[in-house]
Design an enzyme around this catalytic site. Structure first.
Site, mmCIF file in Angstrom:
data_model
loop_
_atom_site.group_PDB
_atom_site.id
_atom_site.type_symbol
_atom_site.label_atom_id
_atom_site.label_comp_id
_atom_site.label_asym_id
_atom_site.label_seq_id
_atom_site.Cartn_x
_atom_site.Cartn_y
_atom_site.Cartn_z
ATOM 1 N N ASP A 93 0.815 -1.218 0.000
ATOM 2 C CA ASP A 93 0.000 0.000 0.000
ATOM 3 C C ASP A 93 0.847 1.265 0.000
ATOM 4 O O ASP A 93 0.672 2.149 -0.835
ATOM 5 C CB ASP A 93 -0.918 0.034 1.232
ATOM 6 C CG ASP A 93 -2.126 -0.886 1.066
ATOM 7 O OD1 ASP A 93 -2.474 -1.218 -0.079
ATOM 8 O OD2 ASP A 93 -2.710 -1.262 2.099
ATOM 9 N N ARG B 62 0.454 3.412 17.189
ATOM 10 C CA ARG B 62 0.025 4.499 16.291
ATOM 11 C C ARG B 62 0.301 5.897 16.823
ATOM 12 O O ARG B 62 0.861 6.741 16.107
ATOM 13 C CB ARG B 62 -1.465 4.347 15.896
ATOM 14 C CG ARG B 62 -1.805 3.036 15.203
ATOM 15 C CD ARG B 62 -0.782 2.628 14.204
ATOM 16 N NE ARG B 62 -1.176 1.470 13.406
ATOM 17 C CZ ARG B 62 -0.323 0.779 12.664
ATOM 18 N NH1 ARG B 62 0.949 1.112 12.630
ATOM 19 N NH2 ARG B 62 -0.735 -0.259 11.957
ATOM 20 N N ASP C 277 -7.075 1.855 12.434
ATOM 21 C CA ASP C 277 -5.841 2.628 12.355
ATOM 22 C C ASP C 277 -6.065 4.035 11.807
ATOM 23 O O ASP C 277 -5.444 4.989 12.259
ATOM 24 C CB ASP C 277 -4.795 1.885 11.507
ATOM 25 C CG ASP C 277 -4.153 0.746 12.290
ATOM 26 O OD1 ASP C 277 -4.132 0.827 13.536
ATOM 27 O OD2 ASP C 277 -3.685 -0.225 11.670
ATOM 28 N N SER D 47 -2.200 -9.779 5.688
ATOM 29 C CA SER D 47 -1.838 -8.405 6.016
ATOM 30 C C SER D 47 -1.282 -8.433 7.429
ATOM 31 O O SER D 47 -1.957 -8.842 8.366
ATOM 32 C CB SER D 47 -3.074 -7.505 5.931
ATOM 33 O OG SER D 47 -2.841 -6.319 6.655
HETATM 34 N N1 ARG Z 1 -7.376 -5.193 14.803
HETATM 35 C C1 ARG Z 1 -6.151 -4.713 15.318
HETATM 36 C C2 ARG Z 1 -6.261 -3.262 15.714
HETATM 37 O O1 ARG Z 1 -7.126 -2.606 15.303
HETATM 38 C C3 ARG Z 1 -4.983 -4.994 14.422
HETATM 39 C C4 ARG Z 1 -4.919 -4.261 13.116
HETATM 40 C C5 ARG Z 1 -3.800 -4.789 12.326
HETATM 41 N N2 ARG Z 1 -3.514 -4.027 11.133
HETATM 42 C C6 ARG Z 1 -3.075 -4.578 10.019
HETATM 43 N N3 ARG Z 1 -2.789 -3.807 9.034
HETATM 44 N N4 ARG Z 1 -2.926 -5.881 9.874
HETATM 45 O O2 ARG Z 1 -5.487 -2.755 16.454
#
Ligand code: ARG
Length: 402
Positions: free
Chosen positions: A9, A89, A118, A168
């Site tokens: 991405d 983050r 995210d 991912s």
């Molecule tokens: N569901 C988790 C969260 O919101 C993990 C997200 C993982 N992101 C990814 N790009 N695989 O914190």
């Protein structure tokens, strides 16, 4: 300025931003323990046309200022997820904002989709720290499917790794999140190739391993008598627990934007440390503190998960949490065995556990004769209400009989 991971991405994004906005693109990779080769990431960014690349090692800061507060708050979202991705983050954004100021950048770009958590964490934190920076989230706006994206990548000469095809993945020292591909079938067991940090319980050693974790003021400071800095302690424990298959998590998770998703994680150190910390707290805090703190902890975790790291409520809650942690000193002994962990011993100079009080054989300071009166008062209202209920029932049956 683009938050760059080196993945598909964000690699596509470097080209896209140059084309669509005729922008100069500066890339930033904040290292929170992704285990990518940072030199390769930098070369890739430069090859794709980034005018400048920053690579920042924030692992130690991540351990001390983000993971340790989460341990104090026993942070497990919906009882299962140690919020490893979530915690990284706000730190990534803080580092980017610092560089954006230095570089006089006008916009911050990230590769989040419109379906996840995210994007919320990035946007709210950017908006709180640097309201004048424009936020660009192209993956949320463009309508390329993953396949179209791969085609675009091919045309533009962007390399696509085979690992990226299957899952991912987001990882840092607190855990590894694995999504997409076959994992989207919530009814199917994750295949072995989804895991990298943990062996399968079947393959794990037949001999259990015992480790002792020492806590001071609510945070781990030593493993088996060896004092360790936060980062080293977490990294060591990831290996030790992972070797025994400890820390695999598979659950249904409620994302902030409403979607239920099947999430798979490997969080060996987090799983052990959170369990040990919670156990020690129960030894040193009063019942009232333990039960009240569960509500505070779950609110803290909810804020961190839902992108509100910068909300003042988080600090308000931490004032309470930190005060309770002043008593959380002691040692916890944990047994690791074939995918499972068990706390098998704990001791503390602040312990409220008194063997003398619970023992049935010796004469103790606990006055059992007080219990009878205590129970009389404890159950007063419960007995009264049930008496009323019985009375009403009796009246009903005599009415029916008339
Ligand atoms: N569901 C988790 C969260 O919101 C993990 C997200 C993982 N992101 C990814 N790009 N695989 O914190």
């Amino acid at each position: 300025m683009l938050a760059y991971s080196g993945g598909l991405d964000t690699s596509v994004l470097i080209k896209w931003l140059q084309e669509k906005y005729t922008a100069e693109v500066i890339t930033v990779t904040v290292n929170v323990g992704q285990q990518e080769n940072l030199k390769t990431v930098e070369e890739k960014a430069k090859n794709l046309g980034a005018s400048k690349h920053y690579s920042i090692d924030a692992k130690a800061e991540f351990a001390t200022d983000y993971i340790f507060p989460a341990i104090k708050a026993n942070a497990l979202y919906e009882g299962k997820y140690p919020i490893s991705t979530s915690l990284s983050r706000p730190l990534i954004v803080a580092k980017m904002v610092e560089i954006a100021e230095k570089e006089s950048a006008t916009s911050l770009a990230h590769g989040c989709t419109g379906k996840g958590n995210d994007q919320v964490r990035f946007d709210v934190t950017i908006g709180s720290l640097a309201p004048d920076l424009k936020i660009i989230a192209p993956v949320r706006e463009w309508d390329m499917t993953r396949d179209e994206e791969k085609k675009y990548a091919k045309v533009k000469g962007i390399p696509v790794s085979t690992a990226a095809e299957k899952y991912s993945i987001d990882q840092n020292i607190w855990g590894r999140s694995i999504e997409c591909g076959v994992l989207e079938d919530a009814n199917q067991e994750p295949p072995e190739d989804a895991f990298e940090w943990t062996v399968s319980p079947e393959e794990a050693s037949d001999t259990p391993e015992y480790i002792t974790i020492k806590f001071e003021a609510g945070v781990p400071v030593a493993l088996d008598k060896e004092s360790m800095a936060p980062l080293a302690l977490i990294e060591t424990l990831n290996k030790t627990a992972g070797k025994h298959g400890v820390g695999r998590i598979d659950h249904i998770e409620d994302r902030l934007i409403g979607i239920k998703s099947r999430e798979v994680y490997e969080c060996p150190a987090a799983t052990v440390l959170l369990e040990a910390h919670k156990d020690l707290e129960k030894m040193v805090l009063t019942r009232h503190e333990v039960l009240f703190k569960q509500q505070i902890d779950s609110q803290w975790t909810f804020l961190a998960y839902t992108g509100l790291w910068m909300d003042p409520l988080k600090e308000d809650l931490e004032a309470f949490i930190n005060q309770t942690q002043e008593k959380v000193h002691g040692k916890v002994r944990v047994k690791l065995y074939k995918g499972g962990l068990q706390v098998v011993g704990r001791s503390s100079p602040m312990s409220l556990y008194d063997q003398n009080l619970v023992n049935y054989n010796i004469k103790t300071t606990f006055n059992q004769s007080c219990s009878k009166g205590f129970i009389e008062l404890w159950g007063l209202q419960t007995r009264m209400q049930n008496m009323l209920k019985r009375k009403a029932k009796k009246q009903e049956t005599t009415k029916v009989g008339e």
